[in-house]
Design a protein around this motif. Sequence first.
Motif, short mmCIF file in Angstrom:
data_model
loop_
_atom_site.label_atom_id
_atom_site.label_comp_id
_atom_site.label_asym_id
_atom_site.label_seq_id
_atom_site.Cartn_x
_atom_site.Cartn_y
_atom_site.Cartn_z
N PHE A 161 -8.11 2.03 -7.36
CA PHE A 161 -7.44 2.37 -6.11
C PHE A 161 -8.41 2.22 -4.93
N GLU A 162 -9.63 2.68 -5.10
CA GLU A 162 -10.63 2.56 -4.04
C GLU A 162 -10.95 1.10 -3.74
N ILE A 201 -8.05 -0.12 -1.64
CA ILE A 201 -8.18 0.36 -0.26
C ILE A 201 -9.22 -0.46 0.49
N SER A 202 -10.34 -0.72 -0.15
CA SER A 202 -11.40 -1.53 0.47
C SER A 202 -10.88 -2.93 0.80
N VAL A 248 0.95 4.14 -3.00
CA VAL A 248 0.70 5.57 -2.77
C VAL A 248 1.93 6.39 -3.15
N ARG A 282 -8.63 -2.82 3.81
CA ARG A 282 -9.44 -2.69 5.04
C ARG A 282 -10.00 -4.06 5.46
N ASP A 288 -5.10 6.44 1.76
CA ASP A 288 -6.26 6.83 0.96
C ASP A 288 -6.21 8.33 0.67
N THR A 289 -5.92 9.12 1.68
CA THR A 289 -5.83 10.57 1.51
C THR A 289 -4.73 10.94 0.52
N LEU A 307 0.84 -1.20 0.00
CA LEU A 307 0.00 0.00 0.00
C LEU A 307 0.87 1.25 0.00
N ARG A 347 -5.80 8.87 -3.32
CA ARG A 347 -7.10 8.91 -4.01
C ARG A 347 -7.14 9.92 -5.17
N ILE A 374 -4.15 3.19 6.75
CA ILE A 374 -4.96 3.02 5.54
C ILE A 374 -5.62 4.35 5.18
N GLY A 375 -6.15 5.05 6.17
CA GLY A 375 -6.76 6.35 5.92
C GLY A 375 -5.78 7.35 5.35
#
Length: 188
Positions: free
Chosen positions: A79-80, A83-84, A35, A87, A63-64, A31, A67, A59-60
Amino acid sequence: MESKKAFIKFNNEGIIIGRLLVAYADIELSLFHCVNVTRDDFDTVYKAMFKERGESRRIGMADTFGRQNYHKLGLGTQFEMAISSVRYCLKIRNQYAHCVWYDDSSGFLAYANLEEGTESNKAVHNFKELTIRHIDIATLNLQEQYFEYTDSLLAWVNFEGRRIAGKPSKPPKPAPKQIKQPKLYLEI
């Protein structure tokens, strides 16, 4: 030493659980790379993600950081999805990370999360009040496959993002086929 005894009897389950706990760190690293490729600032992304403890926070943060950049590259949905998936891998990992394990004579490896109920104001009087879960090899194998899928998806998003951005990349290969989220535990 109940957990040790349980893993002696359920050795194969224990081996897979051990691999899942270790593999989660690899997923976090994938991850990070996913990013970082869009930010091209190793130090900032590394420190933002790993300076403080907390997997959900990492993870948050990822994502920030990723994304908007992946949306600009036309890979926002992928990408989403990644991320899912991360999680969900965390959810699998967390259910095993803070447990007591035992043989309850059900024929399956039993476990209870020691963190359950600690956030509540309700008094806990003994460990028998914790929710007992069970797991088997078939479910663990599906969970391990999901970890592998997640890691492959992160790698694909990473390398596809590199390719679209005109950065050196591995030769293109197809995105991994999406797989269903496995059950977290047995319903017995």
